[in-house]
Design a protein around this motif. Structure first.
Motif: not given
Length: 50
Positions: A31-50
């Motif tokens: 669950e914790e790492d799934a949240a990291r994947v979700e956050a990564l997807l949102w950053r990619l979607f909005y073009g926000v650097p990591g």
């Protein structure tokens, strides 16, 4: 974000440095790492650097 489901599925199987070198599919196993994947997807979607 992706042109097809095939492209999205392929992305899930490529290791990513923000996921400690694991694939999003591997990282989503907890669950914790799934949240990291979700956050990564949102950053990619909005073009926000990591």
């Amino acid at each position: 974000m992706w042109e097809s489901e095939t492209d999205a599925s392929a992305w899930m199987e490529v290791a990513h440095p923000e996921l400690d070198g694991r694939t999003p599919h591997e990282a989503a196993a907890t669950e914790e790492d799934a949240a990291r994947v979700e956050a990564l997807l949102w950053r990619l979607f909005y073009g926000v650097p990591g």
